[in-house]
Design a protein around this motif. Structure first.
Motif, PDB file in Angstrom:
ATOM      1  N   PHE A  38      27.283  13.328   4.633  1.00  0.00           N
ATOM      2  CA  PHE A  38      28.251  12.264   4.393  1.00  0.00           C
ATOM      3  C   PHE A  38      29.620  12.571   5.003  1.00  0.00           C
ATOM      4  N   ILE A  48      23.775   6.080   4.762  1.00  0.00           N
ATOM      5  CA  ILE A  48      24.011   5.191   3.614  1.00  0.00           C
ATOM      6  C   ILE A  48      23.210   3.903   3.774  1.00  0.00           C
ATOM      7  N   PHE A 112      28.864   6.775  -2.176  1.00  0.00           N
ATOM      8  CA  PHE A 112      27.448   6.770  -1.813  1.00  0.00           C
ATOM      9  C   PHE A 112      26.819   5.383  -1.890  1.00  0.00           C
TER      10      PHE A 112
END
Length: 168
Positions: A38, A48, A112
């Motif tokens: 990420f 994602i 997230f």
């Protein structure tokens, strides 16, 4: 260099790849690696979107087939290969058992789970159209993945030509 040390480089590369694959089997290392993804700007958006596409599709199918949301979230969490999402959905399941809405938990984890996702799930939970909203989101995120991959390949083509030109 290739004649003198080529076999050492190939052997070292093979040992590195084998040890890396072995380390990824350790849950703590895999979680660290899944979380580190990420931090990479271009890759994070793709990760994602891929995970949101799968999440919404699987959860929508489970809810449409009559499974309760608590069990559906548990089953959906076990389908993730990314441990960050698996752990997040496991925690979401605990919050749902306590009476909290899924959208509220996802909204708190906006790094997230995109705000569009949590907003559409909240609307679906409040109106009773959660399955339809999940299928819409699944199509939306699938298109986003296709667009990002197309853009990424378009950007990588000139870069690969440049690298090959420098190499030659």
């Amino acid at each position: 260099f290739s004649k003198a040390h080529g076999w050492k480089v190939i052997l070292g590369l093979a040992v590195f790849l084998a040890s890396f694959r072995f380390l990824l089997r350790v849950p703590a290392v895999k979680y660290f690696f899944d979380r580190a993804v990420f931090l990479v700007p271009v890759v994070s958006g793709l990760v994602i979107n891929v995970n949101m596409s799968n999440f919404t599709r699987i959860l929508g199918l489970l809810l449409k087939s009559g499974i309760r949301i608590v069990e559906a979230v548990t089953i959906t969490s076990s389908t993730f290969r990314n441990l960050v999402y698996r752990r997040a959905l496991f925690n979401a399941n605990e919050q749902i058992r306590k009476g909290q809405q899924l959208a509220d938990y996802l909204e708190a984890k906006e790094k997230f789970f995109p705000l569009l996702l949590s907003g559409m799930i909240k609307i679906g939970e409040n109106t009773g159209n959660l399955e339809d909203n999940l299928f819409y989101l699944s199509e939306y995120y699938t298109e986003e993945v296709d667009n990002k991959i197309h853009t990424l390949t378009t950007l990588l083509e000139p870069l690969m030509l440049l690298i090959m030109g420098l190499f030659v």
